[in-house]
Design a protein around this motif. Structure first.
Motif, PDB file in Angstrom:
ATOM      1  N   GLN A  43     -30.927 -48.903   5.950  1.00 58.67           N
ATOM      2  CA  GLN A  43     -30.812 -49.119   7.219  1.00 58.67           C
ATOM      3  C   GLN A  43     -31.475 -48.138   8.126  1.00 58.67           C
ATOM      4  OE1 GLN A  43     -26.560 -49.576   8.075  1.00 58.67           O
ATOM      5  NE2 GLN A  43     -26.541 -51.700   7.312  1.00 58.67           N
ATOM      6  N   ARG A  44     -31.838 -48.755   9.482  1.00 57.51           N
ATOM      7  CA  ARG A  44     -32.621 -48.033  10.240  1.00 57.51           C
ATOM      8  C   ARG A  44     -31.619 -46.778  10.686  1.00 57.51           C
ATOM      9  NH1 ARG A  44     -35.776 -51.138  14.691  1.00 57.51           N
ATOM     10  NH2 ARG A  44     -33.813 -52.156  14.955  1.00 57.51           N
ATOM     11  N   GLU A  45     -31.987 -45.879  10.800  1.00 59.41           N
ATOM     12  CA  GLU A  45     -31.023 -44.530  11.356  1.00 59.41           C
ATOM     13  C   GLU A  45     -31.445 -43.948  12.898  1.00 59.41           C
ATOM     14  OE1 GLU A  45     -30.486 -41.420   8.413  1.00 59.41           O
ATOM     15  OE2 GLU A  45     -32.764 -41.042   8.390  1.00 59.41           O
ATOM     16  N   PHE A  46     -31.062 -43.280  13.332  1.00 58.38           N
ATOM     17  CA  PHE A  46     -31.021 -42.556  14.569  1.00 58.38           C
ATOM     18  C   PHE A  46     -31.752 -41.307  14.028  1.00 58.38           C
ATOM     19  CE2 PHE A  46     -30.392 -40.677  18.642  1.00 58.38           C
ATOM     20  CZ  PHE A  46     -29.933 -39.380  18.146  1.00 58.38           C
ATOM     21  N   VAL A  47     -32.548 -40.876  14.963  1.00 53.09           N
ATOM     22  CA  VAL A  47     -33.218 -39.623  14.541  1.00 53.09           C
ATOM     23  C   VAL A  47     -33.047 -38.636  15.655  1.00 53.09           C
ATOM     24  CG1 VAL A  47     -35.482 -38.464  14.083  1.00 53.09           C
ATOM     25  CG2 VAL A  47     -35.053 -40.389  13.104  1.00 53.09           C
ATOM     26  N   ALA A  48     -33.455 -38.991  16.828  1.00 53.27           N
ATOM     27  CA  ALA A  48     -33.292 -38.142  18.376  1.00 53.27           C
ATOM     28  C   ALA A  48     -33.550 -39.038  19.611  1.00 53.27           C
ATOM     29  CB  ALA A  48     -34.450 -37.045  18.158  1.00 53.27           C
ATOM     30  N   ILE A  49     -32.865 -38.569  20.649  1.00 54.55           N
ATOM     31  CA  ILE A  49     -32.913 -38.952  21.886  1.00 54.55           C
ATOM     32  C   ILE A  49     -33.038 -38.049  22.905  1.00 54.55           C
ATOM     33  CG2 ILE A  49     -30.449 -38.610  21.981  1.00 54.55           C
ATOM     34  CD1 ILE A  49     -30.088 -41.164  23.552  1.00 54.55           C
ATOM     35  N   ILE A  50     -33.665 -38.680  23.975  1.00 54.75           N
ATOM     36  CA  ILE A  50     -34.010 -37.518  25.148  1.00 54.75           C
ATOM     37  C   ILE A  50     -33.551 -38.407  26.266  1.00 54.75           C
ATOM     38  CG2 ILE A  50     -36.351 -38.158  25.055  1.00 54.75           C
ATOM     39  CD1 ILE A  50     -36.810 -35.159  26.056  1.00 54.75           C
TER      40      ILE A  50
END
Length: 126
Positions: A43-50
């Protein structure tokens, strides 16, 4: 918001890559931008956010914290993902994303994001 990611490629374990994502359209209402990835069969997974306007509210997944760095340039409508000390398990298609209504929602869930780029392949060889 339209997004276009680039910068992927083939790199040896321990190497580095820098992904870029160009945003076009109206970004004045954008709350956050981020990166997700999807490995084959996963599944698509979260890496980073800003945070888009402030550059604050930076958060990383446990698997990349300390190795990846997210940044943005509002004047150029760009976000970046500097990836260092790459591992074979980082191999995936990387997607940039933007969202204008993230408040109150879990940003690590991809279904809470509405605008997506086309993805760029990152392959890390052992």
């Amino acid at each position: 918001v339209q997004l276009q990611a680039c910068g992927g490629g083939l790199v040896q374990a321990g190497g580095s890559l820098r992904l870029s994502c160009a945003a076009s359209g109206d970004t004045t209402s954008t709350d956050v931008m981020g990166w997700f990835r999807q490995a084959p069969g996963e599944q698509r997974e979260f890496v980073a956010i800003i945070g888009w306007a402030s550059g604050n509210s930076i958060y990383y997944s446990n698997s990349v914290r300390g190795r990846f760095t997210i940044s943005r340039d509002v004047a150029k409508n760009m976000i970046y993902l500097q990836m260092d000390r790459l591992k074979p398990e980082d191999t995936a298609v990387y997607y940039c994303a933007a969202e204008s209504g993230i408040t109150g929602k879990n940003p690590t869930n991809d279904y809470n994001w509405h605008d997506w780029g086309q993805g760029t392949q990152v392959t890390v060889s052992s």
